[in-house]
Each structure stands twice: as structure tokens, then as C-alpha cells.
Design an enzyme around this catalytic site. Sequence first.
Site, PDB file in Angstrom:
ATOM      1  N   ILE A 155       0.828  -1.214   0.000  1.00  8.35           N
ATOM      2  CA  ILE A 155       0.000   0.000   0.000  1.00  8.35           C
ATOM      3  C   ILE A 155       0.865   1.267   0.000  1.00  8.35           C
ATOM      4  CG2 ILE A 155      -1.997  -1.110   1.050  1.00  8.35           C
ATOM      5  CD1 ILE A 155      -1.290  -0.040   3.683  1.00  8.35           C
ATOM      6  N   LYS A 181       2.768  -4.831   3.323  1.00  5.20           N
ATOM      7  CA  LYS A 181       3.960  -3.981   3.258  1.00  5.20           C
ATOM      8  C   LYS A 181       3.457  -2.554   3.076  1.00  5.20           C
ATOM      9  CE  LYS A 181       6.734  -1.809   1.288  1.00  5.20           C
ATOM     10  NZ  LYS A 181       6.986  -0.366   1.578  1.00  5.20           N
ATOM     11  N   ALA A 183       3.735   1.737   3.202  1.00  2.69           N
ATOM     12  CA  ALA A 183       4.738   2.627   2.600  1.00  2.69           C
ATOM     13  C   ALA A 183       5.696   3.180   3.652  1.00  2.69           C
ATOM     14  CB  ALA A 183       4.035   3.769   1.876  1.00  2.69           C
ATOM     15  N   GLU A 256      -4.069  -1.221  -8.379  1.00  2.00           N
ATOM     16  CA  GLU A 256      -4.794   0.048  -8.249  1.00  2.00           C
ATOM     17  C   GLU A 256      -3.755   1.140  -8.446  1.00  2.00           C
ATOM     18  OE1 GLU A 256      -7.933   0.328  -7.963  1.00  2.00           O
ATOM     19  OE2 GLU A 256      -8.692  -1.441  -6.944  1.00  2.00           O
ATOM     20  N   CYS A 290      -5.345   9.128  -5.910  1.00  2.00           N
ATOM     21  CA  CYS A 290      -5.309   8.509  -7.239  1.00  2.00           C
ATOM     22  C   CYS A 290      -6.500   8.966  -8.072  1.00  2.00           C
ATOM     23  CB  CYS A 290      -5.292   6.997  -7.111  1.00  2.00           C
ATOM     24  SG  CYS A 290      -6.616   6.406  -6.062  1.00  2.00           S
ATOM     25  N   GLU A 389      -0.047  12.235 -14.342  1.00  2.00           N
ATOM     26  CA  GLU A 389      -0.468  12.512 -12.975  1.00  2.00           C
ATOM     27  C   GLU A 389       0.546  13.457 -12.315  1.00  2.00           C
ATOM     28  OE1 GLU A 389      -0.375   8.934 -10.639  1.00  2.00           O
ATOM     29  OE2 GLU A 389      -2.340   9.414  -9.807  1.00  2.00           O
TER      30      GLU A 389
HETATM   31  P1  NAD Z   1       4.937   3.774  -5.201  1.00  2.00           P
HETATM   32  O1  NAD Z   1       4.562   2.868  -6.302  1.00  2.00           O
HETATM   33  O2  NAD Z   1       6.272   4.366  -5.211  1.00  2.00           O
HETATM   34  O3  NAD Z   1       4.818   3.034  -3.782  1.00  2.00           O
HETATM   35  C1  NAD Z   1       3.685   2.291  -3.418  1.00  2.00           C
HETATM   36  C2  NAD Z   1       4.134   1.134  -2.542  1.00  2.00           C
HETATM   37  O4  NAD Z   1       4.978   0.286  -3.321  1.00  2.00           O
HETATM   38  C3  NAD Z   1       4.950   1.543  -1.309  1.00  2.00           C
HETATM   39  O5  NAD Z   1       4.626   0.685  -0.232  1.00  2.00           O
HETATM   40  C4  NAD Z   1       6.374   1.288  -1.764  1.00  2.00           C
HETATM   41  O6  NAD Z   1       7.253   1.020  -0.701  1.00  2.00           O
HETATM   42  C5  NAD Z   1       6.195   0.046  -2.629  1.00  2.00           C
HETATM   43  N1  NAD Z   1       7.267  -0.166  -3.598  1.00  2.00           N
HETATM   44  C6  NAD Z   1       8.134   0.743  -4.115  1.00  2.00           C
HETATM   45  N2  NAD Z   1       9.015   0.110  -4.935  1.00  2.00           N
HETATM   46  C7  NAD Z   1       8.683  -1.196  -4.948  1.00  2.00           C
HETATM   47  C8  NAD Z   1       9.207  -2.348  -5.620  1.00  2.00           C
HETATM   48  N3  NAD Z   1      10.268  -2.263  -6.443  1.00  2.00           N
HETATM   49  N4  NAD Z   1       8.600  -3.534  -5.431  1.00  2.00           N
HETATM   50  C9  NAD Z   1       7.524  -3.639  -4.615  1.00  2.00           C
HETATM   51  N5  NAD Z   1       7.014  -2.594  -3.926  1.00  2.00           N
HETATM   52  C10 NAD Z   1       7.576  -1.385  -4.109  1.00  2.00           C
HETATM   53  O7  NAD Z   1       3.774   4.816  -5.186  1.00  2.00           O
HETATM   54  P2  NAD Z   1       3.663   6.093  -4.272  1.00  2.00           P
HETATM   55  O8  NAD Z   1       4.451   7.188  -4.853  1.00  2.00           O
HETATM   56  O9  NAD Z   1       3.922   5.720  -2.864  1.00  2.00           O
HETATM   57  O10 NAD Z   1       2.096   6.393  -4.399  1.00  2.00           O
HETATM   58  C11 NAD Z   1       1.602   7.227  -5.359  1.00  2.00           C
HETATM   59  C12 NAD Z   1       0.963   6.476  -6.507  1.00  2.00           C
HETATM   60  O11 NAD Z   1      -0.043   5.583  -6.034  1.00  2.00           O
HETATM   61  C13 NAD Z   1       0.263   7.390  -7.462  1.00  2.00           C
HETATM   62  O12 NAD Z   1       0.554   7.027  -8.791  1.00  2.00           O
HETATM   63  C14 NAD Z   1      -1.212   7.154  -7.162  1.00  2.00           C
HETATM   64  O13 NAD Z   1      -2.089   7.466  -8.179  1.00  2.00           O
HETATM   65  C15 NAD Z   1      -1.216   5.725  -6.799  1.00  2.00           C
HETATM   66  N6  NAD Z   1      -2.400   5.384  -5.995  1.00  2.00           N
HETATM   67  C16 NAD Z   1      -3.405   4.663  -6.555  1.00  2.00           C
HETATM   68  C17 NAD Z   1      -4.552   4.360  -5.852  1.00  2.00           C
HETATM   69  C18 NAD Z   1      -5.672   3.580  -6.472  1.00  2.00           C
HETATM   70  O14 NAD Z   1      -6.478   3.052  -5.760  1.00  2.00           O
HETATM   71  N7  NAD Z   1      -5.773   3.485  -7.779  1.00  2.00           N
HETATM   72  C19 NAD Z   1      -4.668   4.784  -4.538  1.00  2.00           C
HETATM   73  C20 NAD Z   1      -3.621   5.525  -3.976  1.00  2.00           C
HETATM   74  C21 NAD Z   1      -2.489   5.800  -4.728  1.00  2.00           C
END
Ligand code: NAD
Length: 487
Positions: A155, A181, A183, A256, A290, A389
Site C-alpha cells: 500500500i 507492506k 509505505a 490500483e 489517485c 499525474e
Molecule cells: P509507489 O509505487 O512508489 O509506492 C507504493 C508502494 O509500493 C509503497 O509501499 C512502496 O514502498 C512500494 N514499492 C516501491 N518500490 C517497490 C518495488 N520495487 N517492489 C515492490 N514494492 C515497491 O507509489 P507512491 O508514490 O507511494 O504512491 C503514489 C501512486 O499511487 C500514485 O501514482 C497514485 O495514483 C497511486 N495510488 C493509486 C490508488 C488507487 O487506488 N488506484 C490509490 C492511492 C495511490
Amino acid sequence: MTIPLKLPPAKGVFINNTWQPAQAGKTVAMLAPATGQVFTSIAAGDAADIDRAVKAARHALEEGAWGRLTATERGRLLTKLSRLIEDHADELTLLEATDTGKPMKQARADAVALARYFEFYGGAADKVHGDTIPFLDGYLVSTLYEPLGVVGIIIPWNYPGQIFGRTAAAALAMGNACVIKPAEEACLVVLRVAELAAEAGFPEGALNIVPGLGEEAGAALSAHPGLDFLTFTGSPEVGVLVQTAAARNHIGCTLELGGKSPQIVFADADLDAAVTTVAAAIIQNAGQTCSAGSRVLIERPIWDRFLADLKLRFEKLTAGTPEMDLDLGPVISAGQKARIEKMLARAEAAGASIFARGKVAKDAPSEGFYVAPALYTQVDPKSELAQDEVFGPVLAAMPFDDEADAIRLANSTQFGLVAGVWSKDGSRALRVARKVRVGQMFVNGYGAGGGIELPFGGMKKSGHGREKGFEALYEFAAMKTLVVKHG
Ligand code: NAD
């Protein structure tokens, strides 16, 4: 209420209902976005911790008490946890506000929604029924919904509590065991709710939390061969990595991801209602949603008037600390602020112009990560600002000529998460609603993400699979067809 700017270090990784130190002993410093100051630290779990958590979850399902509970018993546990979350709403609100910087009213709304997820799925747990299917003479055929098994849940930081609730509550209601896991930027609410789950009586291993860095703990969870399903909420880029890892283990995965959600405003709309909602839909959580309404498409005859109204709103919008409880808080990090500012500089170089700008409260700490809301016009529909975005409080306004033009523009990005249409002509609103390619469509309203009861998810680059509502239970279930030949 005072935001606690200093908290003791979080207790480690949560496995089998106990806090354990992360095996490698590493930690991550947590910054409060409102002040830019370190206020606590969390454990940085890695592959060894993920492995222990997955094994604990498997044991809970196959040998422990969790796998033996009936659906009704699971539902009661979820309902009990919902009540405990309500009882601790003040504490959870403070944690979420400190961790993410969001205004107290938003943090409180998130705590209420978190409780509601567990309430909703607690009530739904024993109401997932299969079918009986007419077949050959002498046969009885039915479908059963069973747990998938061990579910990995990754998440993001923007709504740690809500996104934990919408994923974990549905997965647990269906009888899965979870490894979460959260953030590294914000996850204190998730850690606290894990303790409340143990207090509610969840058996050991049903719910395990391993905080840590994405590239370590997140990557290790995605690639773990002991999982039966993965669900990921976050950026499209990491979504590709997670789905690739799921494919290597031949398991299913829900993604998502992001959005570039449009609101389409026709000249005959209730413009006062539309202007209020259009501004609110991009300001919520400082645009870090999002499903933020980040594009507004305006029919040409009302372009000047609608923009003038929006300008009045935008100029009043003010960012401040959680305690100030203004329209919006800071963004999550210095890196995110710099990313937004660079994107806006590129947009301006490409011809976009700021039509209205909100402000940052004078007494907001200068080290906090504040971005004043911005409304842009002269946005080329093919430009980065119209297509990508921002994940900040930035709204791109574009005109359209007619219904066909509005639909074409709405569908012109790679995303397809949420959209809104505003018109008093019901037939037209429904025609448009049917043609816009998104997972959730609002008519004469917009509810970034909607309610707990409403299935939610994307098309195209916004991802696939559905969370929220009853639909999520099917995502977290394996359907078995049972064929009995009785003669
Ligand atoms: P992110 O993808 O960087 O991180 C999300 C999660 O993934 C975190 O827990 C992070 O630690 C983990 N992560 C990072 N690198 C990884 C890897 N190599 N392998 C596995 N996990 C990894 O995203 P963010 O910047 O934290 O969040 C913003 C994004 O999330 C935006 O694009 C937003 O639109 C999207 N979002 C979507 C929804 C939805 O429901 N559609 C909801 C909230 C956020």
C-alpha cells in the site's frame, strides 16, 4: 489537540501478533511533512522478515486457529476491530495527521472510513454465496467461494489507513491470511491497527505487517513464492514490477494505480454545485489522491464564467499544518514537492499558464513541504500536464466544443480511473457516462474514490481488478466448481 511532533521509534515488524525487531536491525527515519522534521522511525524489514511473515500466514491458514474459523466468526472479529478503531479514532487521527501532514478533518475522515471498512466487511463475511448450476441428469453442481490463501498487500502513503482498510478487511473477511507492506513514507496508523487486531482477538498469523523500503521489503514480498495472490496500490511504474513478479509465480494480482480523472462540465449544468466540487476534488489530500479530479473540461460557452468562478475559489485556498485544519496540508516529502515544481516549470515552458493560485499560510513552517494550489489554462491536451499525474494540488482546465469532443478529450489519456459529468440534460449525462472509459463514473457529483460500498478500480494504465464494495470479496476468493454425480 496537539500534533505529537516526537514519538518513540515504532516497535519493529508485526508477525504472529507480536512485535519483533527487523532481522537486519535497520530503521527508516520518518519526517513530518508539516514541519520537515524527523518525528520517529520505523523498522526497515527485508527479505528475511517477509519470509517469516509469509510462513506465519501460511501456518495460520493451514495449522493455526485462523483457517478453522467459520465465516461468521471471522465477521465478528472484523466487527470487533471496527469498534476498537472507533474507540481509538482520536489517536489514529493524530497519527495519520502527523505522518501524512493532512488536515485534522481529513485525518479524522480517514479514521472513520477505516472503521467503516471493517464494519462493512465484518457484516459481509458470511454472505458470500455460490450458485447451483443445472447440468446433466444425475448431477448436482455448485460453486463455492474459498480463500485464495496467503495474500500479499502493498500500500502507498497517501491514505495509509483507508487503503489498509479496503484491502485487508476484504481479504480477511474471505478467510485469507495477509502480509502487508505499508509505505515507508507514512504507515503509523497501519502499525497501530495491527495491535488493535490482536486485541480484538485475531488469531496469530492472520494479519502480519512488515514495514520497510519498497525496493527491499516490497520487492521481496512481490517475489515471494509462498504467496497465492498480490494486491498493489501505488504508481504505474512499480505496478509493472509487481505484476511481473506475480506472473513469475503464476499468481493473480490486482493493481490500483494512478489516474488523470476528468470532470466534464456542460453549459446547462448547475454551475455553483460544479465549481465547488471541481475545486474540492483536486484539493483533497493536496491532490495526492489517485482519483483526484485533475482535469476539468468546460463547454466553450461557459468557459469564461466557469473559470472566473473557479479562480475565486482557488485564490481562497490555503495550505497549512494539520492543526490549522485549512483546505489542504503539505505534500508528502521534499522529493514530491520538487517533482511537482519541476513538472509545473515544464508545463509553463510548454505554453500552459497559471490562471489562479492559492496560497500557503504565513505561519506554516518554512521547512514543511507546502505547495500552493494552482489552476492552469492554455493546456495543450497532448502535453504532459494534460496527460500525466501530477499528484499535487494542480488542476488543468481545457475547453470542449460538443458532446463528442468532450468524450474524446476525457478518453485521451492512458488512464481510466474515475470521471464526472455535469449536465441537467439527463439523457446527455447518461450517454457521456456510458462512453467514458473509467472504473467509476459520477453524474452531477464527484466523490474521489466514492464510498466504501462502491466498487472501485481502473481501466487502462489505472490498473485492473476491483476493490471496495461486495465486489472486492470476489477478488479475494477462489471459486471452486463442485460436481457431484449422484445418479
Ligand atoms: P509507489 O509505487 O512508489 O509506492 C507504493 C508502494 O509500493 C509503497 O509501499 C512502496 O514502498 C512500494 N514499492 C516501491 N518500490 C517497490 C518495488 N520495487 N517492489 C515492490 N514494492 C515497491 O507509489 P507512491 O508514490 O507511494 O504512491 C503514489 C501512486 O499511487 C500514485 O501514482 C497514485 O495514483 C497511486 N495510488 C493509486 C490508488 C488507487 O487506488 N488506484 C490509490 C492511492 C495511490
